[in-house]
Design a protein around this motif. Structure first.
Motif, PDB file in Angstrom:
ATOM      1  N   VAL A 192     -43.412  15.668  13.054  1.00  0.00           N
ATOM      2  CA  VAL A 192     -42.271  15.379  13.931  1.00  0.00           C
ATOM      3  C   VAL A 192     -41.883  13.907  13.828  1.00  0.00           C
ATOM      4  CG1 VAL A 192     -41.365  15.454  16.283  1.00  0.00           C
ATOM      5  CG2 VAL A 192     -43.013  17.174  15.541  1.00  0.00           C
ATOM      6  N   LEU A 193     -40.594  13.652  13.658  1.00  0.00           N
ATOM      7  CA  LEU A 193     -40.052  12.297  13.682  1.00  0.00           C
ATOM      8  C   LEU A 193     -39.545  12.016  15.088  1.00  0.00           C
ATOM      9  CD1 LEU A 193     -38.890   9.667  12.485  1.00  0.00           C
ATOM     10  CD2 LEU A 193     -36.929  10.993  11.678  1.00  0.00           C
ATOM     11  N   THR A 194     -40.160  11.016  15.728  1.00  0.00           N
ATOM     12  CA  THR A 194     -39.691  10.601  17.059  1.00  0.00           C
ATOM     13  C   THR A 194     -39.061   9.219  16.926  1.00  0.00           C
ATOM     14  OG1 THR A 194     -41.997   9.943  17.536  1.00  0.00           O
ATOM     15  CG2 THR A 194     -41.252  12.052  18.406  1.00  0.00           C
ATOM     16  N   THR A 195     -39.851   8.158  17.115  1.00  0.00           N
ATOM     17  CA  THR A 195     -39.305   6.806  16.918  1.00  0.00           C
ATOM     18  C   THR A 195     -39.263   6.422  15.444  1.00  0.00           C
ATOM     19  OG1 THR A 195     -41.468   5.728  17.086  1.00  0.00           O
ATOM     20  CG2 THR A 195     -40.240   6.094  19.141  1.00  0.00           C
ATOM     21  N   GLY A 196     -40.106   7.060  14.619  1.00  0.00           N
ATOM     22  CA  GLY A 196     -40.183   6.715  13.205  1.00  0.00           C
ATOM     23  C   GLY A 196     -41.224   5.659  12.896  1.00  0.00           C
ATOM     24  N   ALA A 197     -41.948   5.158  13.907  1.00  0.00           N
ATOM     25  CA  ALA A 197     -42.886   4.048  13.708  1.00  0.00           C
ATOM     26  C   ALA A 197     -43.981   4.385  12.708  1.00  0.00           C
ATOM     27  CB  ALA A 197     -43.495   3.645  15.048  1.00  0.00           C
TER      28      ALA A 197
END
Length: 223
Positions: A192-197
């Motif tokens: 899952v991509l959320t903030t991408g951090a």
């Protein structure tokens, strides 16, 4: 015989709505499959996923298969993938994404599939990295190399679900190291991509070697 007994005692249920499904159906009933929230974001540069990552690190292409939100079908699939010992869901979703993008010429530029690694402490708790089967299936479909060990996670952190992008980026610095000096066009894969951090930190590490390139694929993106 035993399979028939087991299927009677413990019938397969749809992950989305929990109705009983046949053994020929993959994880979801036909209705839930028809309502999967596909992003329809192709593996290209000009999209919101590329923009989200490329602001912080140079990448080539990016794509995500499904939209993820609280209690939607995607959230239930990812929960089973990560916590219910169902890593084969990743392989199934990888095939769907590949079929959607198989005519995309940019896929042919990828040489090596790389999973986002998990720390050994989390691996000990879970007994598997949930994204490995997805990566292996993609490598097979795309006729690419698969390298499970090129990146290693050296810093363990608890869930960052409540953290914003800046907080996650600060925590993720130096969380990953490369284990060799090879160069390639890497497809970095996560659930899952959320903030991408996490992806940004991994990409920075991969790009330390000259002539390396990084593209991104995630099974889902938070909506």
């Amino acid at each position: 015989m035993w399979q028939e007994i087991l299927s009677t005692l413990f019938p397969m249920r749809c992950i989305g709505c929990e109705i009983i499904i046949s053994s020929t159906q993959s994880y979801l009933c036909e209705n839930c499959k028809a309502n999967l929230p596909f992003t329809h974001i192709p593996f290209i540069r000009d999209n919101s996923i590329y923009d989200k990552i490329s602001d912080s690190v140079k990448i080539e292409f990016a794509s995500s298969l499904l939209f993820f939100s609280k209690k939607n079908i995607t959230q239930k699939l990812i929960h089973h993938l990560k916590y219910k010992n169902k890593p084969e869901i990743g392989s199934w979703l990888a095939e769907i994404w590949y079929r959607q993008n198989q005519d995309n010429p940019y896929l042919k530029e990828v040489n090596t599939i790389i999973p986002v690694p998990i720390h050994y402490k989390r691996l000990k708790q879970r007994n598997y990295n949930q994204i490995i089967l997805c990566c292996k299936r993609l490598a097979s479909l795309m006729n690419c190399n698969f390298d499970e060990h090129l990146l290693e996670r050296v810093i363990h952190m608890e869930s960052q679900i409540e953290s914003n992008k800046d907080e996650r980026m600060n925590r993720m610095k130096k969380a990953f190291i490369r284990t060799n000096q090879s160069s390639s066009h890497y497809l970095l894969v996560d659930d899952v991509l959320t903030t991408g951090a996490t992806l940004i930190s991994c990409a920075h590490e991969l790009l330390k070697i000259q002539n390396s390139q990084v593209s991104i694929f995630t099974l889902a993106i938070a909506s």
